[in-house]
Scaffold this motif. Structure first.
Motif, PDB file in Angstrom:
ATOM      1  N   CYS A 223       0.836  -1.196   0.000  1.00 25.52           N
ATOM      2  CA  CYS A 223       0.000   0.000   0.000  1.00 25.52           C
ATOM      3  C   CYS A 223       0.874   1.251   0.000  1.00 25.52           C
ATOM      4  CB  CYS A 223      -0.927  -0.013   1.226  1.00 25.52           C
ATOM      5  SG  CYS A 223      -2.371   1.075   1.097  1.00 25.52           S
ATOM      6  N   ASN A 224       0.248   2.408   0.120  1.00 24.80           N
ATOM      7  CA  ASN A 224       0.973   3.672   0.126  1.00 24.80           C
ATOM      8  C   ASN A 224       2.096   3.641   1.158  1.00 24.80           C
ATOM      9  OD1 ASN A 224      -1.123   4.280  -1.527  1.00 24.80           O
ATOM     10  ND2 ASN A 224      -2.005   5.890  -0.269  1.00 24.80           N
ATOM     11  N   GLY A 225       3.290   4.015   0.732  1.00 28.72           N
ATOM     12  CA  GLY A 225       4.447   3.997   1.612  1.00 28.72           C
ATOM     13  C   GLY A 225       5.350   2.802   1.382  1.00 28.72           C
ATOM     14  N   ASP A 226       4.814   1.749   0.715  1.00 28.40           N
ATOM     15  CA  ASP A 226       5.616   0.576   0.389  1.00 28.40           C
ATOM     16  C   ASP A 226       6.345   0.747  -0.941  1.00 28.40           C
ATOM     17  OD1 ASP A 226       4.791  -0.913   2.649  1.00 28.40           O
ATOM     18  OD2 ASP A 226       2.943  -1.465   1.626  1.00 28.40           O
ATOM     19  N   SER A 227       5.992   1.783  -1.703  1.00 28.65           N
ATOM     20  CA  SER A 227       6.556   2.004  -3.024  1.00 28.65           C
ATOM     21  C   SER A 227       8.065   1.855  -3.043  1.00 28.65           C
ATOM     22  CB  SER A 227       6.210   3.413  -3.511  1.00 28.65           C
ATOM     23  OG  SER A 227       4.943   3.443  -4.107  1.00 28.65           O
ATOM     24  N   GLY A 228       8.543   1.244  -4.107  1.00 26.50           N
ATOM     25  CA  GLY A 228       9.975   1.082  -4.284  1.00 26.50           C
ATOM     26  C   GLY A 228      10.547  -0.118  -3.567  1.00 26.50           C
ATOM     27  N   GLY A 229       9.762  -0.707  -2.669  1.00 24.16           N
ATOM     28  CA  GLY A 229      10.236  -1.835  -1.885  1.00 24.16           C
ATOM     29  C   GLY A 229      10.237  -3.138  -2.665  1.00 24.16           C
ATOM     30  N   PRO A 230      10.762  -4.199  -2.061  1.00 25.35           N
ATOM     31  CA  PRO A 230      10.966  -5.460  -2.771  1.00 25.35           C
ATOM     32  C   PRO A 230       9.779  -6.419  -2.765  1.00 25.35           C
ATOM     33  CG  PRO A 230      11.949  -5.577  -0.598  1.00 25.35           C
ATOM     34  CD  PRO A 230      11.406  -4.184  -0.738  1.00 25.35           C
ATOM     35  N   LEU A 231       9.609  -7.092  -3.880  1.00 24.37           N
ATOM     36  CA  LEU A 231       8.829  -8.316  -3.979  1.00 24.37           C
ATOM     37  C   LEU A 231       9.879  -9.402  -4.166  1.00 24.37           C
ATOM     38  CD1 LEU A 231       5.940  -9.651  -4.362  1.00 24.37           C
ATOM     39  CD2 LEU A 231       6.435  -9.542  -6.808  1.00 24.37           C
ATOM     40  N   ALA A 232      10.048 -10.259  -3.188  1.00 29.26           N
ATOM     41  CA  ALA A 232      11.214 -11.143  -3.171  1.00 29.26           C
ATOM     42  C   ALA A 232      10.828 -12.582  -2.850  1.00 29.26           C
ATOM     43  CB  ALA A 232      12.237 -10.638  -2.156  1.00 29.26           C
ATOM     44  N   GLN A 233      11.764 -13.481  -3.133  1.00 24.42           N
ATOM     45  CA  GLN A 233      11.583 -14.892  -2.810  1.00 24.42           C
ATOM     46  C   GLN A 233      12.952 -15.515  -2.570  1.00 24.42           C
ATOM     47  OE1 GLN A 233      10.143 -17.038  -1.213  1.00 24.42           O
ATOM     48  NE2 GLN A 233       8.232 -17.019  -2.401  1.00 24.42           N
ATOM     49  N   THR A 234      12.960 -16.683  -1.922  1.00 28.51           N
ATOM     50  CA  THR A 234      14.223 -17.368  -1.647  1.00 28.51           C
ATOM     51  C   THR A 234      14.366 -18.589  -2.554  1.00 28.51           C
ATOM     52  OG1 THR A 234      13.168 -18.669   0.109  1.00 28.51           O
ATOM     53  CG2 THR A 234      14.306 -16.645   0.757  1.00 28.51           C
ATOM     54  N   TYR A 235      15.629 -18.898  -2.880  1.00 28.52           N
ATOM     55  CA  TYR A 235      15.933 -20.063  -3.699  1.00 28.52           C
ATOM     56  C   TYR A 235      17.362 -20.495  -3.393  1.00 28.52           C
ATOM     57  CZ  TYR A 235      16.822 -22.935  -7.852  1.00 28.52           C
ATOM     58  OH  TYR A 235      17.169 -23.957  -8.696  1.00 28.52           O
ATOM     59  N   ASN A 236      17.535 -21.771  -3.052  1.00 32.08           N
ATOM     60  CA  ASN A 236      18.855 -22.299  -2.709  1.00 32.08           C
ATOM     61  C   ASN A 236      19.560 -21.464  -1.639  1.00 32.08           C
ATOM     62  OD1 ASN A 236      18.670 -24.495  -4.374  1.00 32.08           O
ATOM     63  ND2 ASN A 236      19.886 -23.616  -6.031  1.00 32.08           N
ATOM     64  N   GLY A 237      18.774 -20.987  -0.676  1.00 29.20           N
ATOM     65  CA  GLY A 237      19.346 -20.252   0.434  1.00 29.20           C
ATOM     66  C   GLY A 237      19.664 -18.800   0.161  1.00 29.20           C
ATOM     67  N   PHE A 239      18.284 -14.824  -1.240  1.00 29.99           N
ATOM     68  CA  PHE A 239      17.156 -13.946  -1.505  1.00 29.99           C
ATOM     69  C   PHE A 239      17.287 -13.389  -2.917  1.00 29.99           C
ATOM     70  CE2 PHE A 239      17.474 -13.441   3.194  1.00 29.99           C
ATOM     71  CZ  PHE A 239      16.187 -13.840   3.535  1.00 29.99           C
ATOM     72  N   TYR A 240      16.178 -13.365  -3.649  1.00 34.46           N
ATOM     73  CA  TYR A 240      16.141 -12.766  -4.983  1.00 34.46           C
ATOM     74  C   TYR A 240      15.038 -11.722  -5.035  1.00 34.46           C
ATOM     75  CZ  TYR A 240      19.209 -16.455  -6.694  1.00 34.46           C
ATOM     76  OH  TYR A 240      20.278 -17.294  -6.892  1.00 34.46           O
ATOM     77  N   VAL A 241      15.326 -10.573  -5.603  1.00 40.80           N
ATOM     78  CA  VAL A 241      14.317  -9.542  -5.769  1.00 40.80           C
ATOM     79  C   VAL A 241      13.675  -9.705  -7.143  1.00 40.80           C
ATOM     80  CG1 VAL A 241      16.087  -7.862  -6.514  1.00 40.80           C
ATOM     81  CG2 VAL A 241      13.820  -7.059  -5.769  1.00 40.80           C
ATOM     82  N   LEU A 242      12.406 -10.079  -7.153  1.00 46.66           N
ATOM     83  CA  LEU A 242      11.681 -10.310  -8.396  1.00 46.66           C
ATOM     84  C   LEU A 242      11.004  -9.051  -8.906  1.00 46.66           C
ATOM     85  CD1 LEU A 242       9.930 -13.728  -7.591  1.00 46.66           C
ATOM     86  CD2 LEU A 242      12.165 -13.335  -8.638  1.00 46.66           C
TER      87      LEU A 242
END
Length: 380
Positions: A223-237, A239-242
């Motif tokens: 929501c408002n204020g989260d802009s620019g932040g990460p949508l991320a997931q983990t793989y093989n230990g 963190f990746y920013v998708l």
């Protein structure tokens, strides 16, 4: 109500129109930019408080007073990924990055550093939200123990993680409810959402290319204020920013749109030298110029150095005829700089070829004798 004004222009009148704490604002037909609302309440919708250090790549973007208004992703100790609409038209000197922090009000948490340059994608459109992506070069290296970079998603990782029906985690300090009707909290929050990459529509509305749709799921959303932040997931230990939080409906109840990071890898490498495996693009050459007087030193790219993921570092130095300039490669050990390679031939022409481990480095040009200008050519 379309909220596209850069942060310095958020006037009291605008905040009043949008609704302040305890004063619900008028619902908007769209939330094309989640930036202005951050001035009101810093929470995420339907999420839970992140455990300390659980999202080490998450950074808070603040003004010079410490007021948080956007988020970002740490890509290395000196580079941050964020949304273009968070920084478009904003001077680098007015931005601060706070890394390794969960509770904003706790001054003992995290590390605050300045920003030396802002690079917005040249194709960014505030009207369509296309290419809503930007890079921030930090003026000092992030060394906080609770902070660590996320990796960029290679095509292989993208094909595994960024798939319709998979889940990814979005985090930030944005509103907990839409329409600015939230109670205040300064804790970092996160939520896991099902995603769809490169959708034609998201929540029934058409979206620009190179995006990810965060699908409606149990009323959860950024929501408002989260802009620019990460949508991320983990793989093989790792963190990746998708994705990067970009925009969504004003009620903040799912169907949020995220800039798809994999679609901009070549631009990221061009600006920062960073690639999906965390190294700089092989053969990247940078030329520095400067001047130094006898008995003094000059540092490139600056006294705070640069982050390097590992590989071969090369440099050649050329100074005025008749002078004796020496060249050193220094590494920061967490408390001080130490020489790891040197070239001291007794002339003003020096060269270093060094197999470097990951860390923070800088070049030192020292005038043993003579004064004048020099050229330093670096290859990573």
């Amino acid at each position: 109500m379309k909220r596209t004004l850069p942060f310095p222009l958020l006037t009291a009148a605008l905040l009043s129109a949008c609704g302040g704490p305890g004063t619900p604002g008028t619902a908007a037909s769209a939330r094309p930019d989640k930036y202005a609302g951050a001035a009101l309440q810093p929470l995420i919708v339907g999420g839970t408080i992140s455990a300390r250090g659980a999202r080490p790549y998450q950074v808070a973007m603040t003004d010079t007073t410490g007021f948080q208004y956007c988020g970002g992703t740490l890509l290395s100790s000196t580079w941050v990924l964020t949304a273009a609409h968070c920084v478009k038209g904003t001077a680098a000197s007015s931005i601060r990055i706070r890394a390794g922090v969960n509770k904003l009000s706790d001054s003992s948490q995290g590390q605050t550093v300045g920003v030396s340059s802002v690079t917005v994608h040249p194709s960014y459109s505030s009207s369509t939200n296309f290419a809503d992506i930007a890079l921030l070069k930090l003026s000092a290296a992030v060394t906080n123990s609770y902070a660590a970079p996320a990796k960029l998603p290679s095509n292989t990782v993208e094909g595994i993680l960024d798939v319709k029906g998979k889940y990814a985690v979005v985090s930030g300090w944005g509103l907990t409810q839409g329409n600015n009707n939230s109670s205040a909290s300064d804790d970092l929050r996160e939520v896991s959402l099902p995603i769809t990459p490169n959708p034609a529509t998201c929540g029934g509305s058409s979206v620009p290319g190179n995006t990810i749709c965060g699908e409606y799921y149990q009323g959860k959303d950024s929501c408002n204020g989260d802009s620019g932040g990460p949508l991320a997931q983990t793989y093989n230990g790792n963190f990746y920013v998708l994705g990067i939080v970009s925009y969504g409906p004003s009620a903040c109840t799912g169907n949020g749109v995220y800039t798809r990071v994999n679609g901009y890898l070549s631009w990221i490498a061009q600006v920062s030298g960073l690639t999906p495996d965390g190294t700089t693009t092989p053969g990247t050459t940078t030329t520095y110029t400067g001047s130094v007087s006898q008995g003094t030193s000059s540092y490139k790219p600056g006294s705070t150095g640069f982050s390097y993921a590992g590989g071969t570092l090369k440099a050649t130095l050329s100074g005025p005829s008749g002078t004796d300039f020496d060249l050193y490669l220094q590494k920061y050990n967490g408390s001080a700089w130490a020489d790891v390679a040197s070239s001291e031939s007794g002339t003003s022409s020096e060269s270093i070829n060094y197999a470097a481990a990951s860390g923070t480095y800088r070049w030192e040009v020292y005038a043993y004798s003579g004064t004048g200008s020099y050229t330093l050519t670096e290859t990573k």
